[in-house]
Structure formats: C-alpha cells, structure tokens
Design an enzyme around this catalytic site. Structure first.
Site, PDB file in Angstrom:
ATOM      1  N   GLY A  18      18.779  49.876  -2.143  1.00 11.22           N
ATOM      2  CA  GLY A  18      20.357  49.349  -2.343  1.00 11.22           C
ATOM      3  C   GLY A  18      21.426  50.007  -1.466  1.00 11.22           C
ATOM      4  N   ASP A  19      21.262  51.980  -1.543  1.00 13.17           N
ATOM      5  CA  ASP A  19      21.919  51.819  -0.345  1.00 13.17           C
ATOM      6  C   ASP A  19      21.350  51.023   1.393  1.00 13.17           C
ATOM      7  OD1 ASP A  19      23.396  54.084   1.171  1.00 13.17           O
ATOM      8  OD2 ASP A  19      21.790  55.137   1.800  1.00 13.17           O
ATOM      9  N   ALA A  20      20.630  51.070   0.999  1.00 11.75           N
ATOM     10  CA  ALA A  20      19.796  50.637   2.548  1.00 11.75           C
ATOM     11  C   ALA A  20      20.503  49.355   2.709  1.00 11.75           C
ATOM     12  CB  ALA A  20      18.468  51.497   2.844  1.00 11.75           C
TER      13      ALA A  20
END
Length: 127
Positions: A18-20
């Site tokens: 999700g960060d990416a």
C-alpha cells in the site's frame, strides 16, 4: 506466480504494498499538477504520504464512515517511523494496509475513490 489468498497476508505486508501504491498515485497527481522539481515534489508529497498525514486521513475516513472492514488493525510492527510516535505510525500502517489490500484484491475503482478522497482532503486542509 503462485496464487495466494490475499485475506491471509498479514497487515505489514499489505502496508508494504500500500505504501508503494499510494506513493505512486500521489507522485502522479503532483506531476500532473505541473510540479517537476525533485525538491518541490518531495516536500509536497510529504503532505500526503507522511505517517502523520496518513494517520490523519485514516481517522478522517473512519469519521466519514468510508471504511467498513477492520483488517490489519492489530498487526504488531517492530519498527517505528523516524518522525512519528507509535500510535501515529500504527494508524499510518493501517492506512497503507487498506491501500495494499484494495490493490492486491484488484479493487482499483475503490482504491482510486479513496485516494481521490484523500487528495481532496489534504488539499482542503492546505487552503
């Protein structure tokens, strides 16, 4: 590629994804706003992707009742953000886990709906 049940993936792994994904959408948004200088892009992106910003956004989404499932909430991470307290870091990890889950389950319309909502929320705060 091996087929994996996304529901069995732990929250930290979902947050990694999700960060990416969230960062990619934010970067694209900022570039399409006409920003091209790396320093400017980095400074502006922080307003959307920092642990503090993501914790604020997940709280706002919960208040607006935009989220329904409670997954990844009790995941224990043994790391901490450089510039955030433990609660803020865990909230931001939950935010990233939501984004990762939606992406990995190919719920792209829902993912983009939430990201668009987040962009609008951050930009409203800026004004």
């Amino acid at each position: 590629m091996t087929k994996v049940d996304v529901n069995l993936i732990n929250g930290i792994a979902l947050a990694f994804e999700g960060d990416a994904i969230y960062s990619t959408y934010i970067r694209k948004h900022l570039i399409f706003q006409g920003m091209t200088k790396p320093n400017q892009l980095h400074r502006k992106a922080t307003m959307y992707v920092s642990a503090k910003a993501q914790a604020m956004l997940i709280n706002m989404m919960l208040e607006a009742q935009l989220l329904t499932e409670k997954r990844g909430r009790n995941t224990n991470s043994h790391t901490k953000a450089k510039n955030a307290d433990v609660v803020t870091y865990r909230m931001s990890t939950g935010f990233e886990a939501v984004m990762g889950y939606l992406h990995m389950t190919e719920q792209i319309d829902r993912l983009e709906e939430l990201i668009d909502w987040c962009i609008q929320a951050v930009e409203k705060i800026e004004d």
